[in-house]
Write a protein that holds these residues in place. Sequence first.
Motif, PDB file in Angstrom:
ATOM      1  N   TRP A   1       0.841  -1.200   0.000  1.00  0.00           N
ATOM      2  CA  TRP A   1       0.000   0.000   0.000  1.00  0.00           C
ATOM      3  C   TRP A   1       0.877   1.252   0.000  1.00  0.00           C
ATOM      4  O   TRP A   1       0.597   2.215  -0.721  1.00  0.00           O
ATOM      5  CB  TRP A   1      -0.933  -0.016   1.202  1.00  0.00           C
ATOM      6  CG  TRP A   1      -1.551  -1.363   1.399  1.00  0.00           C
ATOM      7  CD1 TRP A   1      -1.249  -2.276   2.357  1.00  0.00           C
ATOM      8  CD2 TRP A   1      -2.544  -1.974   0.562  1.00  0.00           C
ATOM      9  NE1 TRP A   1      -1.988  -3.414   2.184  1.00  0.00           N
ATOM     10  CE2 TRP A   1      -2.798  -3.264   1.105  1.00  0.00           C
ATOM     11  CE3 TRP A   1      -3.244  -1.566  -0.566  1.00  0.00           C
ATOM     12  CZ2 TRP A   1      -3.716  -4.140   0.544  1.00  0.00           C
ATOM     13  CZ3 TRP A   1      -4.166  -2.442  -1.127  1.00  0.00           C
ATOM     14  CH2 TRP A   1      -4.392  -3.709  -0.583  1.00  0.00           C
TER      15      TRP A   1
ATOM     16  N   LYS B   1     -14.393   0.768   6.831  1.00  0.00           N
ATOM     17  CA  LYS B   1     -13.422   1.855   6.930  1.00  0.00           C
ATOM     18  C   LYS B   1     -13.664   2.709   8.166  1.00  0.00           C
ATOM     19  O   LYS B   1     -12.725   3.293   8.724  1.00  0.00           O
ATOM     20  CB  LYS B   1     -13.482   2.729   5.673  1.00  0.00           C
ATOM     21  CG  LYS B   1     -13.018   2.040   4.396  1.00  0.00           C
ATOM     22  CD  LYS B   1     -13.156   2.987   3.212  1.00  0.00           C
ATOM     23  CE  LYS B   1     -12.708   2.332   1.911  1.00  0.00           C
ATOM     24  NZ  LYS B   1     -12.879   3.240   0.750  1.00  0.00           N
ATOM     25  N   ALA B   2     -14.933   2.803   8.559  1.00  0.00           N
ATOM     26  CA  ALA B   2     -15.279   3.632   9.719  1.00  0.00           C
ATOM     27  C   ALA B   2     -14.990   2.943  11.049  1.00  0.00           C
ATOM     28  O   ALA B   2     -15.042   3.584  12.099  1.00  0.00           O
ATOM     29  CB  ALA B   2     -16.762   4.006   9.650  1.00  0.00           C
TER      30      ALA B   2
ATOM     31  N   VAL C   1      -7.482  -1.400   3.952  1.00  0.00           N
ATOM     32  CA  VAL C   1      -8.288  -0.610   4.873  1.00  0.00           C
ATOM     33  C   VAL C   1      -7.540  -0.407   6.195  1.00  0.00           C
ATOM     34  O   VAL C   1      -7.579   0.661   6.795  1.00  0.00           O
ATOM     35  CB  VAL C   1      -9.645  -1.288   5.128  1.00  0.00           C
ATOM     36  CG1 VAL C   1     -10.423  -0.576   6.246  1.00  0.00           C
ATOM     37  CG2 VAL C   1     -10.469  -1.288   3.844  1.00  0.00           C
ATOM     38  N   TRP C   2      -6.857  -1.442   6.624  1.00  0.00           N
ATOM     39  CA  TRP C   2      -6.064  -1.377   7.862  1.00  0.00           C
ATOM     40  C   TRP C   2      -4.588  -1.458   7.523  1.00  0.00           C
ATOM     41  O   TRP C   2      -3.812  -2.120   8.192  1.00  0.00           O
ATOM     42  CB  TRP C   2      -6.470  -2.497   8.813  1.00  0.00           C
ATOM     43  CG  TRP C   2      -7.915  -2.456   9.211  1.00  0.00           C
ATOM     44  CD1 TRP C   2      -8.629  -1.363   9.550  1.00  0.00           C
ATOM     45  CD2 TRP C   2      -8.819  -3.562   9.275  1.00  0.00           C
ATOM     46  NE1 TRP C   2      -9.935  -1.687   9.837  1.00  0.00           N
ATOM     47  CE2 TRP C   2     -10.073  -3.033   9.667  1.00  0.00           C
ATOM     48  CE3 TRP C   2      -8.702  -4.934   9.040  1.00  0.00           C
ATOM     49  CZ2 TRP C   2     -11.195  -3.837   9.847  1.00  0.00           C
ATOM     50  CZ3 TRP C   2      -9.810  -5.729   9.219  1.00  0.00           C
ATOM     51  CH2 TRP C   2     -11.051  -5.201   9.618  1.00  0.00           C
TER      52      TRP C   2
ATOM     53  N   ASP D   1     -13.784  -3.499   0.835  1.00  0.00           N
ATOM     54  CA  ASP D   1     -13.568  -2.212   1.509  1.00  0.00           C
ATOM     55  C   ASP D   1     -14.860  -1.395   1.609  1.00  0.00           C
ATOM     56  O   ASP D   1     -14.936  -0.244   1.163  1.00  0.00           O
ATOM     57  CB  ASP D   1     -12.465  -1.420   0.818  1.00  0.00           C
ATOM     58  CG  ASP D   1     -12.662  -1.290  -0.689  1.00  0.00           C
ATOM     59  OD1 ASP D   1     -13.414  -2.089  -1.277  1.00  0.00           O
ATOM     60  OD2 ASP D   1     -12.046  -0.394  -1.292  1.00  0.00           O
ATOM     61  N   HIS D   2     -15.891  -1.993   2.232  1.00  0.00           N
ATOM     62  CA  HIS D   2     -17.124  -1.261   2.490  1.00  0.00           C
ATOM     63  C   HIS D   2     -16.833  -0.038   3.360  1.00  0.00           C
ATOM     64  O   HIS D   2     -15.953  -0.074   4.233  1.00  0.00           O
ATOM     65  CB  HIS D   2     -18.129  -2.142   3.238  1.00  0.00           C
ATOM     66  CG  HIS D   2     -18.706  -3.254   2.422  1.00  0.00           C
ATOM     67  ND1 HIS D   2     -19.183  -3.075   1.146  1.00  0.00           N
ATOM     68  CD2 HIS D   2     -18.923  -4.576   2.726  1.00  0.00           C
ATOM     69  CE1 HIS D   2     -19.652  -4.236   0.682  1.00  0.00           C
ATOM     70  NE2 HIS D   2     -19.497  -5.150   1.617  1.00  0.00           N
ATOM     71  N   ASP D   3     -17.590   1.029   3.171  1.00  0.00           N
ATOM     72  CA  ASP D   3     -17.428   2.220   4.004  1.00  0.00           C
ATOM     73  C   ASP D   3     -17.641   1.896   5.477  1.00  0.00           C
ATOM     74  O   ASP D   3     -16.997   2.498   6.350  1.00  0.00           O
ATOM     75  CB  ASP D   3     -18.409   3.306   3.565  1.00  0.00           C
ATOM     76  CG  ASP D   3     -18.022   3.942   2.240  1.00  0.00           C
ATOM     77  OD1 ASP D   3     -16.868   3.746   1.793  1.00  0.00           O
ATOM     78  OD2 ASP D   3     -18.868   4.634   1.636  1.00  0.00           O
TER      79      ASP D   3
ATOM     80  N   GLN E   1      -5.152  -0.216  -6.894  1.00  0.00           N
ATOM     81  CA  GLN E   1      -5.031  -0.885  -5.613  1.00  0.00           C
ATOM     82  C   GLN E   1      -5.229  -2.393  -5.792  1.00  0.00           C
ATOM     83  O   GLN E   1      -6.158  -2.829  -6.468  1.00  0.00           O
ATOM     84  CB  GLN E   1      -6.090  -0.360  -4.641  1.00  0.00           C
ATOM     85  CG  GLN E   1      -5.940   1.111  -4.316  1.00  0.00           C
ATOM     86  CD  GLN E   1      -4.665   1.409  -3.545  1.00  0.00           C
ATOM     87  OE1 GLN E   1      -4.399   0.815  -2.515  1.00  0.00           O
ATOM     88  NE2 GLN E   1      -3.881   2.348  -4.056  1.00  0.00           N
TER      89      GLN E   1
ATOM     90  N   ALA F   1     -17.097  -2.671  -3.151  1.00  0.00           N
ATOM     91  CA  ALA F   1     -17.587  -1.978  -1.964  1.00  0.00           C
ATOM     92  C   ALA F   1     -18.994  -1.420  -2.130  1.00  0.00           C
ATOM     93  O   ALA F   1     -19.385  -0.963  -3.210  1.00  0.00           O
ATOM     94  CB  ALA F   1     -16.632  -0.841  -1.610  1.00  0.00           C
TER      95      ALA F   1
ATOM     96  N   ASP G   1      -5.437  -8.191   5.615  1.00  0.00           N
ATOM     97  CA  ASP G   1      -6.167  -7.105   4.961  1.00  0.00           C
ATOM     98  C   ASP G   1      -5.840  -7.115   3.473  1.00  0.00           C
ATOM     99  O   ASP G   1      -4.739  -6.746   3.060  1.00  0.00           O
ATOM    100  CB  ASP G   1      -5.764  -5.773   5.593  1.00  0.00           C
ATOM    101  CG  ASP G   1      -6.488  -4.582   4.986  1.00  0.00           C
ATOM    102  OD1 ASP G   1      -7.306  -4.784   4.069  1.00  0.00           O
ATOM    103  OD2 ASP G   1      -6.217  -3.457   5.428  1.00  0.00           O
TER     104      ASP G   1
ATOM    105  N   ARG H   1      -7.423  -5.319   1.193  1.00  0.00           N
ATOM    106  CA  ARG H   1      -7.884  -4.082   0.565  1.00  0.00           C
ATOM    107  C   ARG H   1      -7.160  -2.832   1.056  1.00  0.00           C
ATOM    108  O   ARG H   1      -7.438  -1.734   0.579  1.00  0.00           O
ATOM    109  CB  ARG H   1      -9.394  -3.912   0.802  1.00  0.00           C
ATOM    110  CG  ARG H   1     -10.254  -4.934   0.079  1.00  0.00           C
ATOM    111  CD  ARG H   1     -10.259  -4.681  -1.410  1.00  0.00           C
ATOM    112  NE  ARG H   1     -11.187  -5.579  -2.096  1.00  0.00           N
ATOM    113  CZ  ARG H   1     -11.407  -5.564  -3.405  1.00  0.00           C
ATOM    114  NH1 ARG H   1     -10.786  -4.687  -4.162  1.00  0.00           N
ATOM    115  NH2 ARG H   1     -12.238  -6.406  -3.959  1.00  0.00           N
TER     116      ARG H   1
END
Length: 424
Positions: free
Chosen positions: A246, A402-403, A418-419, A397-399, A262, A334, A414, A416
Amino acid sequence: MTAGFDKVCMVGLGYIGLPTAVIFALRGIKVVGLDIDPVTVETINRGETHIVEPGLDDAVRRTVEAGSLRATTVPEPADAFLIAVPTPFLAGDDGLVPDLSFIESAAHSIAPVLKPGDLVILESTSPVGATERMAGWLAEDRPDLTFPQAHGEASDIRIAHCPERILPGHALSELVSNDRVIGGMTEACADRAAKLYRLAVEGACIETDCRTAELAKLAENSFRDVNIAFANELSLICDKLGVNVWELVQLANRHPRVNILQPGPGVGGHCIAVDPWFIVSEAPEDARLIRAAREINDAKPDWVIAKARKAADEHVAKTGALPRITCFGLAFKANIDDLRESPALEIATRLAEAYPGQVDIVEPFIEELPPVLATRARLARPSEAVNESDIIVLLVDHDDFKAMPVPQAARLIDTRGVWAGHSS
């Protein structure tokens, strides 16, 4: 003004067909949707939807209440027929080959109600030559009518190909704003089809021949597949060399002429994961890069599963017990509910087969697990999954994901980013 299209029939009411039917109905054109599934038909006629797409629920309700949209399982006459049915693939001697049986069935279903002056448009993503084959099936059923392959510009029926170009989650806006490539079997066919689309489309309607239009869609998705394959192959190399992919992509993309995509767990959906095989099936000796990209992306789930199994083996060696594994996401991308050709679904299913009863699934866009997972895994809420998991595999990588705060206790895989920086 309806340009002579007082009634349009949308054949197939899935992720493309229903939104397409709606954009015409919103402009006051009478649209009848034709589908073989009575449940789908009943749902739409209640003013409800069977798929998740932002804004679609309200648009269906309004157009049904206004009387501009209805659905049926029985073909009926119309001025234009738009066919948007699946084009899956089958295993062949030289890779995967397209299955045109749904297009053939659609052609046979509407043939009895055709009349002189009608327009038939194939929207389904198709191998080169599919539109002409569809015209052949129609001609076989209706020898009393003339078709472009035999009568050119003087034909009774106009036939064209117009592939969709939409991003799931943005269907209603992109169907209106995106340019459309409209390929006619003759110039008159293309012109007639363009007149129809201009009733609802604000983007440019670019006319060409049907074979070029067919290949244009395949080329677009193959281009994307090749670029995704580069990112996915790079992620394997980075893993072997101990480099954070990443961060690498972020740094490389600071070059003004570099835009690496990505990486992910594979490629899904009914377009990018399928369409390149249509080109390979037609030109197997020449489509070497396209085939290689498909094979790289198709193999990425194997790599993810190997990572998860290695983590599971290490957990067993350390604790003597099987790990609790949670897969975050099943959709192919996503913020949608579409599981077609999803690498996330493949990975989750294979992990559940390897560790029955030990796998949880977190997927905010579905209410129940698909049959392939229903007896082997559990649909869980994010909070309980995080608290109970030994291994977390993030696949989409759903929102919503991410939240979330980065899970601390579990081993993270991971796929995607995201982390990013926290996974192992």
